[in-house]
Design a protein around this motif. Sequence first.
Motif, PDB file in Angstrom:
ATOM      1  N   ARG A 244       0.856  -1.187   0.000  1.00 22.04           N
ATOM      2  CA  ARG A 244       0.000   0.000   0.000  1.00 22.04           C
ATOM      3  C   ARG A 244       0.888   1.232   0.000  1.00 22.04           C
ATOM      4  O   ARG A 244       1.786   1.351   0.825  1.00 22.04           O
ATOM      5  CB  ARG A 244      -0.913   0.029   1.236  1.00 22.04           C
ATOM      6  CG  ARG A 244      -1.823  -1.159   1.396  1.00 22.04           C
ATOM      7  CD  ARG A 244      -2.684  -1.002   2.669  1.00 22.04           C
ATOM      8  NE  ARG A 244      -3.444  -2.212   2.933  1.00 22.04           N
ATOM      9  CZ  ARG A 244      -2.989  -3.232   3.658  1.00 22.04           C
ATOM     10  NH1 ARG A 244      -1.762  -3.161   4.190  1.00 22.04           N
ATOM     11  NH2 ARG A 244      -3.719  -4.298   3.866  1.00 22.04           N
ATOM     12  N   TYR A 245       0.607   2.152  -0.926  1.00 22.60           N
ATOM     13  CA  TYR A 245       1.395   3.371  -1.031  1.00 22.60           C
ATOM     14  C   TYR A 245       0.484   4.594  -0.943  1.00 22.60           C
ATOM     15  O   TYR A 245      -0.608   4.610  -1.531  1.00 22.60           O
ATOM     16  CB  TYR A 245       2.162   3.415  -2.356  1.00 22.60           C
ATOM     17  CG  TYR A 245       3.173   2.304  -2.503  1.00 22.60           C
ATOM     18  CD1 TYR A 245       4.455   2.423  -1.972  1.00 22.60           C
ATOM     19  CD2 TYR A 245       2.839   1.124  -3.163  1.00 22.60           C
ATOM     20  CE1 TYR A 245       5.380   1.405  -2.095  1.00 22.60           C
ATOM     21  CE2 TYR A 245       3.751   0.095  -3.292  1.00 22.60           C
ATOM     22  CZ  TYR A 245       5.020   0.235  -2.755  1.00 22.60           C
ATOM     23  OH  TYR A 245       5.936  -0.781  -2.873  1.00 22.60           O
ATOM     24  N   LEU A 246       0.948   5.568  -0.218  1.00 21.87           N
ATOM     25  CA  LEU A 246       0.263   6.852  -0.124  1.00 21.87           C
ATOM     26  C   LEU A 246       1.095   7.855  -0.900  1.00 21.87           C
ATOM     27  O   LEU A 246       2.206   8.216  -0.491  1.00 21.87           O
ATOM     28  CB  LEU A 246       0.128   7.255   1.348  1.00 21.87           C
ATOM     29  CG  LEU A 246      -0.747   8.454   1.689  1.00 21.87           C
ATOM     30  CD1 LEU A 246      -2.127   8.332   1.064  1.00 21.87           C
ATOM     31  CD2 LEU A 246      -0.858   8.593   3.206  1.00 21.87           C
ATOM     32  N   CYS A 247       0.576   8.255  -2.072  1.00 23.83           N
ATOM     33  CA  CYS A 247       1.335   9.095  -2.999  1.00 23.83           C
ATOM     34  C   CYS A 247       0.949  10.553  -2.774  1.00 23.83           C
ATOM     35  O   CYS A 247      -0.177  10.964  -3.074  1.00 23.83           O
ATOM     36  CB  CYS A 247       1.039   8.686  -4.441  1.00 23.83           C
ATOM     37  SG  CYS A 247       1.292   6.922  -4.771  1.00 23.83           S
ATOM     38  N   VAL A 248       1.888  11.346  -2.266  1.00 28.96           N
ATOM     39  CA  VAL A 248       1.614  12.727  -1.879  1.00 28.96           C
ATOM     40  C   VAL A 248       2.662  13.642  -2.471  1.00 28.96           C
ATOM     41  O   VAL A 248       3.711  13.199  -2.948  1.00 28.96           O
ATOM     42  CB  VAL A 248       1.582  12.866  -0.346  1.00 28.96           C
ATOM     43  CG1 VAL A 248       0.480  11.996   0.247  1.00 28.96           C
ATOM     44  CG2 VAL A 248       2.930  12.496   0.272  1.00 28.96           C
ATOM     45  N   GLU A 249       2.378  14.946  -2.417  1.00 23.98           N
ATOM     46  CA  GLU A 249       3.329  15.912  -2.971  1.00 23.98           C
ATOM     47  C   GLU A 249       4.534  16.086  -2.061  1.00 23.98           C
ATOM     48  O   GLU A 249       5.666  16.209  -2.529  1.00 23.98           O
ATOM     49  CB  GLU A 249       2.630  17.252  -3.212  1.00 23.98           C
ATOM     50  CG  GLU A 249       3.481  18.229  -3.986  1.00 23.98           C
ATOM     51  CD  GLU A 249       2.693  19.397  -4.510  1.00 23.98           C
ATOM     52  OE1 GLU A 249       2.903  20.513  -3.996  1.00 23.98           O
ATOM     53  OE2 GLU A 249       1.869  19.207  -5.431  1.00 23.98           O
ATOM     54  N   GLN A 250       4.286  16.125  -0.752  1.00 24.97           N
ATOM     55  CA  GLN A 250       5.395  16.233   0.195  1.00 24.97           C
ATOM     56  C   GLN A 250       5.003  15.579   1.510  1.00 24.97           C
ATOM     57  O   GLN A 250       3.824  15.483   1.843  1.00 24.97           O
ATOM     58  CB  GLN A 250       5.787  17.690   0.425  1.00 24.97           C
ATOM     59  CG  GLN A 250       4.675  18.559   0.990  1.00 24.97           C
ATOM     60  CD  GLN A 250       5.112  20.004   1.151  1.00 24.97           C
ATOM     61  OE1 GLN A 250       6.269  20.339   0.930  1.00 24.97           O
ATOM     62  NE2 GLN A 250       4.197  20.865   1.536  1.00 24.97           N
ATOM     63  N   VAL A 251       6.005  15.123   2.249  1.00 29.61           N
ATOM     64  CA  VAL A 251       5.769  14.432   3.510  1.00 29.61           C
ATOM     65  C   VAL A 251       5.579  15.455   4.628  1.00 29.61           C
ATOM     66  O   VAL A 251       6.296  16.458   4.704  1.00 29.61           O
ATOM     67  CB  VAL A 251       6.953  13.499   3.848  1.00 29.61           C
ATOM     68  CG1 VAL A 251       6.755  12.859   5.217  1.00 29.61           C
ATOM     69  CG2 VAL A 251       7.102  12.435   2.776  1.00 29.61           C
ATOM     70  N   THR A 252       4.596  15.197   5.482  1.00 25.67           N
ATOM     71  CA  THR A 252       4.394  15.983   6.694  1.00 25.67           C
ATOM     72  C   THR A 252       4.285  15.006   7.864  1.00 25.67           C
ATOM     73  O   THR A 252       3.996  13.815   7.658  1.00 25.67           O
ATOM     74  CB  THR A 252       3.109  16.826   6.617  1.00 25.67           C
ATOM     75  OG1 THR A 252       1.973  15.944   6.574  1.00 25.67           O
ATOM     76  CG2 THR A 252       3.114  17.720   5.387  1.00 25.67           C
TER      77      THR A 252
ATOM     78  N   ASP B 247       1.846   5.273   8.760  1.00 22.47           N
ATOM     79  CA  ASP B 247       2.310   4.252   9.711  1.00 22.47           C
ATOM     80  C   ASP B 247       1.134   3.538  10.363  1.00 22.47           C
ATOM     81  O   ASP B 247       1.171   2.314  10.566  1.00 22.47           O
ATOM     82  CB  ASP B 247       3.186   4.898  10.790  1.00 22.47           C
ATOM     83  CG  ASP B 247       4.501   5.430  10.233  1.00 22.47           C
ATOM     84  OD1 ASP B 247       4.882   5.020   9.123  1.00 22.47           O
ATOM     85  OD2 ASP B 247       5.132   6.264  10.922  1.00 22.47           O
ATOM     86  N   GLN B 248       0.095   4.295  10.688  1.00 18.98           N
ATOM     87  CA  GLN B 248      -1.053   3.723  11.396  1.00 18.98           C
ATOM     88  C   GLN B 248      -1.788   2.699  10.550  1.00 18.98           C
ATOM     89  O   GLN B 248      -2.288   1.690  11.067  1.00 18.98           O
ATOM     90  CB  GLN B 248      -2.001   4.839  11.821  1.00 18.98           C
ATOM     91  CG  GLN B 248      -3.206   4.351  12.630  1.00 18.98           C
ATOM     92  CD  GLN B 248      -4.064   5.513  13.115  1.00 18.98           C
ATOM     93  OE1 GLN B 248      -3.737   6.686  12.907  1.00 18.98           O
ATOM     94  NE2 GLN B 248      -5.170   5.195  13.772  1.00 18.98           N
ATOM     95  N   TYR B 249      -1.844   2.922   9.239  1.00 15.03           N
ATOM     96  CA  TYR B 249      -2.653   2.055   8.377  1.00 15.03           C
ATOM     97  C   TYR B 249      -1.825   1.247   7.387  1.00 15.03           C
ATOM     98  O   TYR B 249      -2.348   0.746   6.393  1.00 15.03           O
ATOM     99  CB  TYR B 249      -3.710   2.896   7.646  1.00 15.03           C
ATOM    100  CG  TYR B 249      -4.701   3.507   8.613  1.00 15.03           C
ATOM    101  CD1 TYR B 249      -5.649   2.712   9.255  1.00 15.03           C
ATOM    102  CD2 TYR B 249      -4.661   4.864   8.909  1.00 15.03           C
ATOM    103  CE1 TYR B 249      -6.552   3.266  10.151  1.00 15.03           C
ATOM    104  CE2 TYR B 249      -5.559   5.425   9.809  1.00 15.03           C
ATOM    105  CZ  TYR B 249      -6.500   4.614  10.428  1.00 15.03           C
ATOM    106  OH  TYR B 249      -7.385   5.166  11.337  1.00 15.03           O
TER     107      TYR B 249
END
Length: 367
Positions: A49-57, A65-67
């Motif tokens: 599972r990947y969460l594709c975002v513009e920048q990490v916060t 991490d939770q999911y």
Amino acid sequence: MEFKDISLLIVAGGRSMRMGQDKRWLEIDGRGMLERLCIKAARQPFAARYLCVEQVTPVLQQLADQYGCELITDQVAAQGPLSGLAQGLAAMPTDYALAVAGDMPFMTFPELLPLLQRATTEPGWQAVLPVVAGRWQPLAALYHRALEPACQAALDRQARRLRDIIEAVPHGMVEFPSRVPFFNVNTPADFRLACGRMQNLLRELPLVTISAPQSNTGKTTFIEGLLPRLAARGWHVGVVKGDCHGYDVDERGKDSWRFREAGAQAVAVVSPEGYFVQQRTHQRASLMGVADLLQNVDLVLIESRAHGTAPQLMLWRGTGELTLTADTAAVFAKPRPETLTEQQAHLYDLDDLDKATDVVCFLAGHC
């Protein structure tokens, strides 16, 4: 092919230009939209599972991490969902990935299984997309890792239209009967509709209020027009009317009138065709409570100027102050109000009862 054989790419960059704020954290039923999707994803046995975002916060890292998601960031900012798709296809360990947008509150993953089944029978396809009434749904689609070079090449030449890339490779479509799973929240107006539908999904009996800022706007006529249209779609509809002037359902001299005049706190009349109950109260009864008393209905329309419940359709005929509340799901007006934009709330012609029927069915949660 099953979920365990593929990766999941949640494409949620975060710019939210039309929303005016980061829509990933807008809450529906107490949880942000992105978290709602992560919860659904955690219930399925995806290979990755990947969460594709513009920048990490920090908050995004905590959510990932939770999911059980891995965060992937865009190499270049402001490139749209194509960048997230390209980075995800390059990182995943499987041949296929299901790419979904983070702003579809009513999508469930089992609904997308037909895409996997079609890819099994057509292994040469690099993309398998849902289509609803001719409209592609590229951010709820299945993609092969072989598509990644084409995505990256498009980004290199600053082309971001995903459809152009798909059309240039072997691909296929799967027809879906309803657009509801693919309803995405891009604007405050979309968010109003989504919240209204969710409120009814949490109820045993869906309710929709027809309201107006001023009397004589045509609420009763509007409901009269809705009733046969809703009946034609299979709904059994009840109506509850709020009235600030009082009422009298019986004629002077009838037995029930005489009982009431003699001091009865409640009077019921039962006949072979039906019954009514008239109950005296010291305080105004809840319209929702009265709606629950109706039998053999699966939808209740509430006509009320000030005491209805969410979701509400606001009617406006050019008089009275048109004010949006948190309960307002959509507006039906004539003439078109100059103070309201399509970004604020979905706006329709007051006489468009077919569109009103569509909106009521959507809000009722059964379409």
